[in-house]
Scaffold this motif. Structure first.
Motif, PDB file in Angstrom:
ATOM      1  N   TRP A   5       0.838  -1.211   0.000  1.00  0.00           N
ATOM      2  CA  TRP A   5       0.000   0.000   0.000  1.00  0.00           C
ATOM      3  C   TRP A   5       0.869   1.255   0.000  1.00  0.00           C
ATOM      4  O   TRP A   5       0.539   2.243  -0.655  1.00  0.00           O
ATOM      5  CB  TRP A   5      -0.938   0.025   1.201  1.00  0.00           C
ATOM      6  CG  TRP A   5      -2.121  -0.881   1.030  1.00  0.00           C
ATOM      7  CD1 TRP A   5      -2.368  -2.030   1.707  1.00  0.00           C
ATOM      8  CD2 TRP A   5      -3.193  -0.711   0.106  1.00  0.00           C
ATOM      9  NE1 TRP A   5      -3.534  -2.600   1.264  1.00  0.00           N
ATOM     10  CE2 TRP A   5      -4.061  -1.800   0.279  1.00  0.00           C
ATOM     11  CE3 TRP A   5      -3.509   0.241  -0.849  1.00  0.00           C
ATOM     12  CZ2 TRP A   5      -5.219  -1.949  -0.467  1.00  0.00           C
ATOM     13  CZ3 TRP A   5      -4.655   0.086  -1.589  1.00  0.00           C
ATOM     14  CH2 TRP A   5      -5.499  -1.001  -1.402  1.00  0.00           C
ATOM     15  N   VAL A   6       1.949   1.195   0.738  1.00  0.00           N
ATOM     16  CA  VAL A   6       2.865   2.342   0.790  1.00  0.00           C
ATOM     17  C   VAL A   6       3.444   2.604  -0.599  1.00  0.00           C
ATOM     18  O   VAL A   6       3.500   3.748  -1.059  1.00  0.00           O
ATOM     19  CB  VAL A   6       3.996   2.094   1.817  1.00  0.00           C
ATOM     20  CG1 VAL A   6       5.040   3.198   1.759  1.00  0.00           C
ATOM     21  CG2 VAL A   6       3.425   1.955   3.215  1.00  0.00           C
ATOM     22  N   ILE A   7       3.859   1.551  -1.287  1.00  0.00           N
ATOM     23  CA  ILE A   7       4.412   1.694  -2.632  1.00  0.00           C
ATOM     24  C   ILE A   7       3.338   2.179  -3.606  1.00  0.00           C
ATOM     25  O   ILE A   7       3.592   3.066  -4.434  1.00  0.00           O
ATOM     26  CB  ILE A   7       5.040   0.370  -3.101  1.00  0.00           C
ATOM     27  CG1 ILE A   7       6.279   0.063  -2.254  1.00  0.00           C
ATOM     28  CG2 ILE A   7       5.403   0.432  -4.576  1.00  0.00           C
ATOM     29  CD1 ILE A   7       6.893  -1.283  -2.518  1.00  0.00           C
ATOM     30  N   ALA A   8       2.129   1.640  -3.517  1.00  0.00           N
ATOM     31  CA  ALA A   8       1.045   2.049  -4.413  1.00  0.00           C
ATOM     32  C   ALA A   8       0.694   3.518  -4.218  1.00  0.00           C
ATOM     33  O   ALA A   8       0.495   4.258  -5.194  1.00  0.00           O
ATOM     34  CB  ALA A   8      -0.185   1.172  -4.188  1.00  0.00           C
ATOM     35  N   ILE A   9       0.632   3.959  -2.982  1.00  0.00           N
ATOM     36  CA  ILE A   9       0.326   5.370  -2.701  1.00  0.00           C
ATOM     37  C   ILE A   9       1.455   6.264  -3.203  1.00  0.00           C
ATOM     38  O   ILE A   9       1.197   7.316  -3.813  1.00  0.00           O
ATOM     39  CB  ILE A   9       0.073   5.573  -1.190  1.00  0.00           C
ATOM     40  CG1 ILE A   9      -1.245   4.894  -0.799  1.00  0.00           C
ATOM     41  CG2 ILE A   9       0.057   7.056  -0.835  1.00  0.00           C
ATOM     42  CD1 ILE A   9      -1.506   4.850   0.692  1.00  0.00           C
ATOM     43  N   ALA A  10       2.702   5.856  -3.002  1.00  0.00           N
ATOM     44  CA  ALA A  10       3.842   6.655  -3.457  1.00  0.00           C
ATOM     45  C   ALA A  10       3.839   6.787  -4.980  1.00  0.00           C
ATOM     46  O   ALA A  10       4.046   7.880  -5.516  1.00  0.00           O
ATOM     47  CB  ALA A  10       5.146   6.033  -2.976  1.00  0.00           C
ATOM     48  N   VAL A  11       3.575   5.691  -5.679  1.00  0.00           N
ATOM     49  CA  VAL A  11       3.537   5.738  -7.140  1.00  0.00           C
ATOM     50  C   VAL A  11       2.374   6.614  -7.604  1.00  0.00           C
ATOM     51  O   VAL A  11       2.518   7.413  -8.535  1.00  0.00           O
ATOM     52  CB  VAL A  11       3.433   4.312  -7.727  1.00  0.00           C
ATOM     53  CG1 VAL A  11       3.125   4.355  -9.209  1.00  0.00           C
ATOM     54  CG2 VAL A  11       4.720   3.545  -7.482  1.00  0.00           C
TER      55      VAL A  11
END
Length: 56
Positions: A5-11
């Motif tokens: 989720w952290v990676i998806a939000i950052a992208v």
């Protein structure tokens, strides 16, 4: 919160920022060109004449 989720939000934030930055820069550049149009051949010839030179 899971790591994906952290990676998806950052992208997602990076993509939104890139798109917004593109449109903001485009609008700014259009406004800049309206205030300061690029020089054309006629303007350059006139500058030469004002300086006492003969454009060839």
């Amino acid at each position: 919160m899971e790591w994906y989720w952290v990676i998806a939000i950052a992208v997602g934030v990076l993509l939104i920022g890139a798109v917004a930055g593109f449109f903001i820069a485009r609008a700014w550049f259009k406004k800049y060109l309206e205030k300061n149009p690029p020089m054309d051949e006629r303007s350059i010839r006139e500058m030469f004449r004002q300086m006492g030179r003969t454009p060839t």
